[in-house]
Design a protein around this motif. Structure first.
Motif, short mmCIF file in Angstrom:
data_model
loop_
_atom_site.label_atom_id
_atom_site.label_comp_id
_atom_site.label_asym_id
_atom_site.label_seq_id
_atom_site.Cartn_x
_atom_site.Cartn_y
_atom_site.Cartn_z
N MET A 277 0.85 -1.19 0.00
CA MET A 277 0.00 0.00 0.00
C MET A 277 0.89 1.23 0.00
N GLU A 278 0.27 2.36 -0.29
CA GLU A 278 1.05 3.59 -0.30
C GLU A 278 0.15 4.76 0.06
N GLY A 279 0.78 5.83 0.56
CA GLY A 279 0.03 7.00 0.95
C GLY A 279 -0.45 6.91 2.39
N CYS A 280 -1.11 7.96 2.84
CA CYS A 280 -1.59 8.00 4.22
C CYS A 280 -2.84 8.87 4.30
N GLU B 84 13.09 -14.12 2.93
CA GLU B 84 12.48 -13.19 3.88
C GLU B 84 11.78 -12.06 3.12
N ILE B 85 10.51 -11.87 3.43
CA ILE B 85 9.71 -10.81 2.81
C ILE B 85 9.35 -9.79 3.88
N THR B 86 9.52 -8.51 3.54
CA THR B 86 9.04 -7.43 4.40
C THR B 86 7.99 -6.63 3.65
N PHE B 87 6.74 -6.71 4.10
CA PHE B 87 5.68 -5.89 3.53
C PHE B 87 5.88 -4.46 4.00
N ILE B 88 5.81 -3.50 3.07
CA ILE B 88 6.02 -2.11 3.45
C ILE B 88 4.89 -1.22 2.94
N GLY B 89 4.74 -0.09 3.62
CA GLY B 89 3.76 0.93 3.27
C GLY B 89 3.80 2.00 4.33
N GLN B 90 3.27 3.18 4.04
CA GLN B 90 3.28 4.25 5.05
C GLN B 90 2.49 3.83 6.29
N ASN B 91 1.35 3.20 6.09
CA ASN B 91 0.58 2.59 7.18
C ASN B 91 0.25 1.18 6.73
N VAL B 92 1.23 0.32 6.80
CA VAL B 92 1.14 -0.99 6.15
C VAL B 92 -0.03 -1.82 6.68
N ASN B 93 -0.38 -1.62 7.95
CA ASN B 93 -1.45 -2.44 8.53
C ASN B 93 -2.84 -1.86 8.29
#
Length: 446
Positions: A154-157, A195-204
């Protein structure tokens, strides 16, 4: 010789991911080769971050240095991307007319086309719009050379905290299509990523329809845990408001999800949290941590802190220190509040001196470092499951690995084939910023 591309990345993991994708796009469309030598580059891109104070000044200073290279090589292309580009687009055009292209975080997929615009005609290639879904649809197939990889989900906030410029530079929250995420993870696993790291400004805050249901971050974690080769799963950066029941409970039944959580709290004072427009209380934050610990007693928690927010009193700061002593954070990022243009907090009255803010930051960081060292010392003598990431940076006779809580641990090189695998390492010594150990299970885990 092929076209050489140099990218300088500022800021967070999301920017690192964006830089990697920009390079992949230009490799695919322009046949460029990455270089670490700015002197030999034909294309120079600055992928910027505007979170901290003086970010714009640093970018203009860097551009001034790059202009000297352009004076020697008029064919050199210079581009500014990322959040400062969104925030300063028209100003960059005025203050640094030698810059050829300006693009925002959501238009990196258009960089190849922007490079084709003839800047000699006086037309600047500027695109700082917010087509996030188009960006996700346009990303190339992933490529990687290591055992660990970021995957943007995801991206943005849409939180609009009073101090934060991200919603204005990256736009509102947009979640990525699940099919794209699963395909990217599967392709990375085929290339040896474990190993995978899910990323995003508010990833959850991830939420997206899929077939006959709506998927959240917990669902993504559970689904990719079944992809062959994926042995470790992380996510960052999360928001306390979105630590929902389903995400907390996934720690109970997905062993690949690490027992480490980065959960930015910013302040230990409910009064300051309200002024920050964080929309949660310390009780909510602590409840989330304690509930995860009920499933993972060995959970290590890291966080972000802002010191000296407008109106912060000594009592507010002491509440932050009380929180630090209660949670005993494993490691954290801490900063003095930076006034960001256009944010509501920039208009708040601030009567605390800079010297007082610096003193508070010093006290906070000393205590955070104390608990970091304490946690490191407590690991001596234990057996840690570690992902071997490559050769140690300071010694070619050692391998480097990372523990579940993301500490670097170096151990004697026995077999280069251990790179990319999970192995058991006994911790023998705790240093300031890393660990030393010896291999406990020479066979590793395939």
């Amino acid at each position: 010789m092929g076209t050489k591309l140099y990218i300088k990345t500022y800021g967070c993991q999301m920017n690192e991911y964006d830089s990697d994708k920009t390079a992949d796009i230009l490799k695919e469309k322009k046949g460029v080769e990455l270089t670490n030598d700015v002197q030999e580059a034909d294309i120079i891109l600055l992928n910027t971050c505007s979170i901290r104070d003086k970010a714009e000044s640093k970018v203009y200073s860097e551009l001034g240095r790059l202009n000297k290279l352009k004076e020697k090589n008029p064919n050199l292309k210079i581009g500014v991307g990322g959040c400062v580009a969104t925030q300063e687009g028209s100003n960059i055009k005025k203050r640094a007319p030698y810059v050829d292209l300006i693009y925002g975080p959501q238009t990196l997929h258009r960089v190849s086309d922007l490079l084709d615009i003839d800047s000699q005609s006086g037309i600047k290639a500027i695109d700082i719009t917010f087509p996030i879904e188009e960006k996700f649809d346009s990303l190339p197939n992933p490529s990687t050379s290591g055992p660990s990889s970021y995957v943007a989900i995801m991206e943005g906030c849409s939180k609009y905290c009073s101090f934060c410029v991200v919603p204005y530079t990256r736009g509102d929250e947009v979640s990525r299509k699940p099919e794209q995420i699963f395909d990217e993870v599967a392709r990375l696993a085929e290339q040896g990523v474990t190993e995978i790291t899910f990323i995003g400004q508010n990833v959850n805050s991830y939420k997206m329809p899929y077939k006959d249901r709506v998927l959240r971050l917990s669902d993504l974690i559970e689904i990719i845990s079944h992809i062959d080769g994926i042995e470790r799963i992380r996510y960052t950066t999360s928001h306390p408001l979105d630590m929902t029941d389903d995400l907390i409970e996934v720690y109970q039944y997905v062993p690949q999800l690490v027992s480490q959580l980065h959960l930015p709290v910013q302040s230990g004072s409910n009064r300051i949290l309200e002024k920050m427009k964080r929309n949660y209380t310390i009780d909510l934050f602590l409840d989330a941590v304690e509930r995860i610990k009920s499933y993972r007693p060995d959970l290590r928690v890291s966080s972000d802190f802002i010191v000296g927010f407008p109106g912060e009193t000594d009592h507010d700061f002491q509440q932050t220190m009380s929180l630090v002593n209660e949670v005993k954070f494993d490691s954290s990022f801490s900063f003095i509040y930076s006034k960001r243009p256009g944010t509501p907090a920039s208009k708040l009255e601030d009567n605390t001196s800079q010297d007082e803010k610096k003193e508070r930051l010093k006290i906070l960081q000393e205590q955070l470092n104390h608990y970091h060292r304490q946690h490191s010392r407590s690991m001596v003598g234990s057996i840690q499951r570690c992902l071997v990431t490559g050769l140690a940076k300071k010694s070619p006779e050692q391998l480097q690995a990372r523990t579940e809580c993301n500490r670097v641990i170096n151990f004697d090189l026995e077999n280069i084939s251990f790179i990319g695998k999970l192995v058991d390492i006994e911790v023998t010594e705790a240093l300031s910023y890393s660990l030393l150990g010896t291999l406990h299970n020479p066979r590793g885990k395939n």
